[in-house]
Design an enzyme around this catalytic site. Structure first.
Site, mmCIF file in Angstrom:
data_model
loop_
_atom_site.group_PDB
_atom_site.id
_atom_site.type_symbol
_atom_site.label_atom_id
_atom_site.label_comp_id
_atom_site.label_asym_id
_atom_site.label_seq_id
_atom_site.Cartn_x
_atom_site.Cartn_y
_atom_site.Cartn_z
ATOM 1 N N ASP A 83 28.716 19.918 22.776
ATOM 2 C CA ASP A 83 28.986 20.964 23.753
ATOM 3 C C ASP A 83 30.160 20.601 24.660
ATOM 4 O OD1 ASP A 83 28.362 23.394 25.115
ATOM 5 O OD2 ASP A 83 27.330 22.256 26.675
ATOM 6 N N HIS A 84 31.042 21.559 24.902
ATOM 7 C CA HIS A 84 32.184 21.398 25.817
ATOM 8 C C HIS A 84 32.985 20.127 25.532
ATOM 9 C CE1 HIS A 84 31.928 24.778 28.551
ATOM 10 N NE2 HIS A 84 30.609 24.647 28.560
ATOM 11 N N ASP A 109 36.349 23.074 23.610
ATOM 12 C CA ASP A 109 36.678 23.787 24.843
ATOM 13 C C ASP A 109 38.128 23.535 25.246
ATOM 14 O OD1 ASP A 109 36.816 24.974 27.290
ATOM 15 O OD2 ASP A 109 35.176 23.851 28.203
ATOM 16 N N GLU A 139 35.582 28.919 23.737
ATOM 17 C CA GLU A 139 35.362 29.624 24.995
ATOM 18 C C GLU A 139 36.610 30.400 25.393
ATOM 19 O OE1 GLU A 139 34.824 28.087 29.490
ATOM 20 O OE2 GLU A 139 33.126 27.637 28.183
ATOM 21 N N HIS A 181 27.764 27.423 35.425
ATOM 22 C CA HIS A 181 27.132 26.132 35.166
ATOM 23 C C HIS A 181 26.565 25.516 36.446
ATOM 24 C CE1 HIS A 181 29.961 26.349 31.673
ATOM 25 N NE2 HIS A 181 28.949 25.783 31.050
ATOM 26 N N SER A 212 20.652 28.313 33.037
ATOM 27 C CA SER A 212 19.683 27.796 34.013
ATOM 28 C C SER A 212 19.674 28.643 35.283
ATOM 29 C CB SER A 212 20.006 26.347 34.379
ATOM 30 O OG SER A 212 19.836 25.497 33.274
ATOM 31 N N ASN A 231 22.502 28.577 26.254
ATOM 32 C CA ASN A 231 22.589 27.171 26.634
ATOM 33 C C ASN A 231 21.817 26.889 27.917
ATOM 34 O OD1 ASN A 231 24.391 27.108 24.512
ATOM 35 N ND2 ASN A 231 25.982 26.008 25.636
ATOM 36 N N VAL A 232 21.065 25.786 27.906
ATOM 37 C CA VAL A 232 20.271 25.375 29.059
ATOM 38 C C VAL A 232 20.493 23.885 29.302
ATOM 39 C CG1 VAL A 232 17.963 25.220 30.052
ATOM 40 C CG2 VAL A 232 18.512 27.091 28.470
ATOM 41 N N THR A 234 20.931 22.325 33.271
ATOM 42 C CA THR A 234 20.526 21.968 34.628
ATOM 43 C C THR A 234 19.028 22.150 34.849
ATOM 44 O OG1 THR A 234 22.710 22.546 35.474
ATOM 45 C CG2 THR A 234 20.927 22.446 37.073
#
Length: 286
Positions: A83-84, A109, A139, A181, A212, A231-232, A234
Site C-alpha cells: 500500500d502507498h 503512489d 491514485e 487518512h 477508518s 482500506n482500513v 488507523t
C-alpha cells in the site's frame, strides 16, 4: 491453503456488488488479528503492508513472510497487498520476489507528481508488475491526511480518472471522494454521487482510502455506489492501543507481553470482522 490473488478477490466482490476489506498490518499481532477476524466473519480480506510500515520494520520480507504463512493457514481467502509505495526501488525489490511471498497487488503512489509524470511513472510500474502477474492500484486526486497532503475538498474528476486509467493500464483506482487518512473519529462525509459517477466513468474497481474515518452506514452506501476495495488502518491501531492501555492500567506490574497484548489482538480481530460485514451485506451478522 487460502492465499488468494487480489485480482480474484476484487473481481468476486464486484460481481456480487460488495467490496473487499483491506487492512494495514504493522506487526505479527496485526497479521494474526486480520486472519482471525476474516475467519470469524467468513469473509475474504487483504493484508496490506505500507511503505511507512516497511520503513518502521526496516525491510519488507519478514512481515511479508508472516502474511504469506497466515494466509496459507487461514480458512478464509486472504490476499497480500503493498500500500502507498512511492519508492521505485522498493517496487522493484518487492516485484522481484512477488511470487515467492504471494504478493498479489501493489498500490503505486505517484500522486504527488504532476499529472503527466504520474501517468508516465505509473505506466512503467504497471508494465513491470503485469509481467509477474501483480495487480496494480494507483491514485488520482491525492487522499487527505498523509503528511499534510492536499487541501480539504479536493475530489477526483471522472473524466480525468477515465483518461488516467486508459493511459496507465492500472487495475484499480484510489479516488478522492471525501475521506482522509489517519482520522481518529468517524465524521468524514463521502460524496456518494461522485462515487456513482466515477463507477460509471472508470472501467476498473474503485478503492476507498481513509475508511477508518467513515461511519459504517456511509461505507455501506459507498460500496453500493461502486467502491470495491475499502482500506482500513488507523481504526485497528486505535482498538489495539485502547485495549493495551486498559490492560496495562489493570496490570501495572505486568512484564510478559503475552498477558497484555492478547486482548489487544482480539480487539483488532473483532474490528476486522465488523468491517468485513460492513462491506459485504451478504455476510451473517455477529
Amino acid at each position: 491453503m487460502t492465499l488468494a490473488p487480489t485480482r480474484e478477490l476484487v473481481a468476486a466482490a464486484g460481481a456480487s456488488g460488495s467490496a473487499v476489506a483491506a487492512f494495514n498490518v504493522l506487526s505479527l499481532d496485526h497479521v494474526e488479528a486480520v486472519a482471525a477476524g476474516a475467519a470469524e466473519a467468513g469473509s475474504a480480506a487483504l493484508l496490506q503492508l505500507s511503505e511507512n510500515a516497511i520503513a518502521f520494520r526496516g525491510a519488507p520480507e519478514p512481515l511479508l513472510a508472516a502474511c504469506r504463512e497466515a494466509a496459507e493457514a487461514s480458512g478464509s481467502p486472504l490476499g497480500i497487498h503493498l500500500d502507498h509505495i512511492e519508492d521505485r526501488a522498493l517496487v522493484a525489490r518487492v516485484l522481484d520476489r512477488a511470487q515467492e511471498f504471494g504478493v498479489g497487488s501493489i498500490m503505486f503512489d505517484a500522486s504527488r507528481l504532476p499529472y503527466a509524470d504520474n501517468v508516465a511513472a505509473t505506466r512503467e510500474v504497471v508494465a513491470r508488475a503485469h509481467d509477474v502477474g501483480v495487480w496494480v492500484e494507483a491514485e488520482l486526486g491525492e487522499i487527505g491526511g498523509k503528511d499534510g497532503a492536499h487541501a480539504p475538498g479536493v475530489r477526483t474528476d471522472p473524466d480525468e480518472a477515465a483518461a488516467f486509467v486508459a493511459a496507465t493500464g492500472v487495475d484499480g483506482l484510489a479516488v478522492a471522494v471525501g475521506s482522509s487518512h489517519a482520522m481518529r473519529d468517524r465524521s468524514a462525509q463521502l460524496d456518494l454521487e461522485l462515487i456513482a459517477r466515477l463507477a460509471v466513468a472508470v472501467p476498473v474497481p474503485l478503492v476507498l482510502h481513509g475508511s477508518s474515518g467513515v461511519a459504517d452506514a456511509i461505507i455501506a452506501d459507498a460500496v453500493a455506489a461502486g467502491i470495491r476495495k475499502v482500506n482500513v488502518g488507523t481504526a485497528l491501531n486505535i482498538a489495539f492501543t485502547a485495549s493495551l492501555r486498559e490492560a496495562l492500567a489493570a496490570q501495572p506490574d505486568a512484564v510478559d507481553p503475552r498477558k497484555y497484548t492478547r486482548d489487544a489482538r482480539a480487539a483488532m480481530a473483532d474490528l476486522v470482522a465488523r468491517f468485513c460485514r460492513v462491506v459485504d451485506s451478504r455476510l451473517p451478522a455477529s
